[in-house]
Design a protein around this motif. Structure first.
Motif, mmCIF file in Angstrom:
data_model
loop_
_atom_site.group_PDB
_atom_site.id
_atom_site.type_symbol
_atom_site.label_atom_id
_atom_site.label_comp_id
_atom_site.label_asym_id
_atom_site.label_seq_id
_atom_site.Cartn_x
_atom_site.Cartn_y
_atom_site.Cartn_z
ATOM 1 N N TRP A 63 -2.936 3.219 -2.074
ATOM 2 C CA TRP A 63 -3.170 4.598 -1.613
ATOM 3 C C TRP A 63 -4.253 5.328 -2.396
ATOM 4 O O TRP A 63 -4.498 6.499 -2.179
ATOM 5 C CB TRP A 63 -1.856 5.391 -1.691
ATOM 6 N N ALA A 93 12.748 11.746 -0.412
ATOM 7 C CA ALA A 93 11.504 12.498 -0.579
ATOM 8 C C ALA A 93 11.531 13.779 0.253
ATOM 9 O O ALA A 93 12.376 13.945 1.139
ATOM 10 C CB ALA A 93 10.325 11.629 -0.169
ATOM 11 N N TYR A 97 11.701 10.892 3.748
ATOM 12 C CA TYR A 97 11.616 9.447 3.542
ATOM 13 C C TYR A 97 12.676 9.047 2.515
ATOM 14 O O TYR A 97 12.938 9.795 1.572
ATOM 15 C CB TYR A 97 10.218 9.077 3.034
ATOM 16 N N GLU A 145 4.796 -5.439 0.632
ATOM 17 C CA GLU A 145 5.472 -4.357 1.360
ATOM 18 C C GLU A 145 6.833 -3.968 0.766
ATOM 19 O O GLU A 145 7.238 -2.812 0.847
ATOM 20 C CB GLU A 145 5.634 -4.813 2.818
ATOM 21 N N ALA A 149 7.174 -0.115 -0.197
ATOM 22 C CA ALA A 149 8.185 0.733 0.454
ATOM 23 C C ALA A 149 9.087 1.431 -0.572
ATOM 24 O O ALA A 149 9.627 2.498 -0.298
ATOM 25 C CB ALA A 149 9.027 -0.094 1.414
ATOM 26 N N SER A 151 7.954 2.547 -3.322
ATOM 27 C CA SER A 151 7.083 3.514 -4.015
ATOM 28 C C SER A 151 7.096 4.861 -3.311
ATOM 29 O O SER A 151 6.122 5.246 -2.670
ATOM 30 C CB SER A 151 5.653 2.983 -4.060
ATOM 31 N N ALA A 152 8.205 5.573 -3.424
ATOM 32 C CA ALA A 152 8.317 6.866 -2.740
ATOM 33 C C ALA A 152 7.506 7.924 -3.473
ATOM 34 O O ALA A 152 7.518 7.970 -4.707
ATOM 35 C CB ALA A 152 9.782 7.285 -2.675
HETATM 36 N N1 LIG Z 1 7.417 10.169 0.522
HETATM 37 C C1 LIG Z 1 7.105 9.035 1.168
HETATM 38 N N2 LIG Z 1 6.914 7.898 0.456
HETATM 39 C C2 LIG Z 1 6.607 6.730 1.089
HETATM 40 C C3 LIG Z 1 6.531 6.673 2.488
HETATM 41 C C4 LIG Z 1 6.734 7.890 3.216
HETATM 42 O O1 LIG Z 1 6.661 7.949 4.444
HETATM 43 N N3 LIG Z 1 7.007 9.039 2.508
HETATM 44 N N4 LIG Z 1 6.302 5.428 3.107
HETATM 45 C C5 LIG Z 1 6.673 4.234 2.325
HETATM 46 C C6 LIG Z 1 6.375 2.943 2.936
HETATM 47 S S1 LIG Z 1 7.465 2.305 4.084
HETATM 48 C C7 LIG Z 1 5.318 2.202 2.542
HETATM 49 S S2 LIG Z 1 5.024 0.631 3.079
HETATM 50 C C8 LIG Z 1 4.370 2.785 1.634
HETATM 51 C C9 LIG Z 1 3.032 2.819 2.309
HETATM 52 O O2 LIG Z 1 2.941 3.869 3.214
HETATM 53 P P1 LIG Z 1 1.582 4.101 4.023
HETATM 54 O O3 LIG Z 1 1.325 2.851 4.775
HETATM 55 O O4 LIG Z 1 1.910 5.279 4.887
HETATM 56 O O5 LIG Z 1 0.513 4.386 3.054
HETATM 57 O O6 LIG Z 1 4.710 4.067 1.121
HETATM 58 C C10 LIG Z 1 6.083 4.335 0.955
HETATM 59 N N5 LIG Z 1 6.376 5.613 0.354
#
Ligand SMILES: Nc1nc2c(c(=O)[nH]1)N[C@H]1C(S)=C(S)[C@@H](COP(=O)(O)O)O[C@H]1N2
Ligand SMILES: [Mo]
Length: 161
Positions: A63, A93, A97, A145, A149, A151-152
């Motif tokens: 990111w 989050a 999320y 992945e 995933a 990594s919130a």
């Molecule tokens: N707060 C928050 N963290 C999040 C997410 C999100 O939607 N919100 N998506 C997760 C998921 S499922 C993945 S694979 C990764 C990558 O998200 P991206 O593909 O939207 O960059 O971030 C993670 N962290």
């Protein structure tokens, strides 16, 4: 007419300010409950997190452009500090999320709960105020992945299960 346009502009500006402003040091940004030492949820501010020893991770992530420096608290220290006994963290989050993080990850990889990115507090508009950061560069097996995933960002609360 002009008055209402001005009002709308002011409201939009206030909204943008809110999204980009760093939180104040004493504001509650994290609530932890579940299997912890306290029978009530524990509210924490940036100040509370900064009272714990800081830990830095420099890594690339999916990111960010290039190397990024994240500073925060060692996640294992945080849950020790709270007297956690569970095996899984359910992390919620601000954007609703959720991610499930095995407690085992925390010590094994030295995961941090970051409150700063490249020396600055993270606004909500840029993944703040709290971001779960794995040391992706140090452990290439994390570059998939499963760990992305976990990594919130925009972390608001944690339930220890
Ligand atoms: N707060 C928050 N963290 C999040 C997410 C999100 O939607 N919100 N998506 C997760 C998921 S499922 C993945 S694979 C990764 C990558 O998200 P991206 O593909 O939207 O960059 O971030 C993670 N962290
Ligand atoms: Mo994902």
């Amino acid at each position: 007419m002009f008055k209402s346009v001005r009002f709308v502009l002011a409201a939009v500006a206030a909204g943008l300010f809110f999204l980009s402003a760093p939180v104040s040091a004493s504001e509650v940004i994290l609530t932890v409950d579940g299997k912890i030492g306290s029978s009530r949820p524990v509210d924490m501010s940036i100040e509370d997190l900064e009272a714990l020893e800081p830990k830095t991770i420099v890594t690339k992530t999916p990111w960010h452009e290039g190397d990024t420096t994240f500073e925060g608290v060692l996640f294992a220290d945080l849950i020790d500090h709270l007297g956690a006994t569970g095996e899984t963290l359910s992390v919620a989050a601000l954007n609703n999320y959720y991610s499930e993080i095995p407690v085992e990850d925390l010590r094994r990889f030295g995961v941090i709960l970051a409150y700063k990115q490249d020396g600055a507090y993270m606004p909500v508009s840029d993944k703040g105020p709290l971001f779960v950061v794995y040391p992706f560069d140090e452990h290439p097996e994390l570059q998939n992945e499963v760990y992305y995933a976990r990594s919130a960002w925009q972390v608001r609360s944690i339930t220890v299960e």
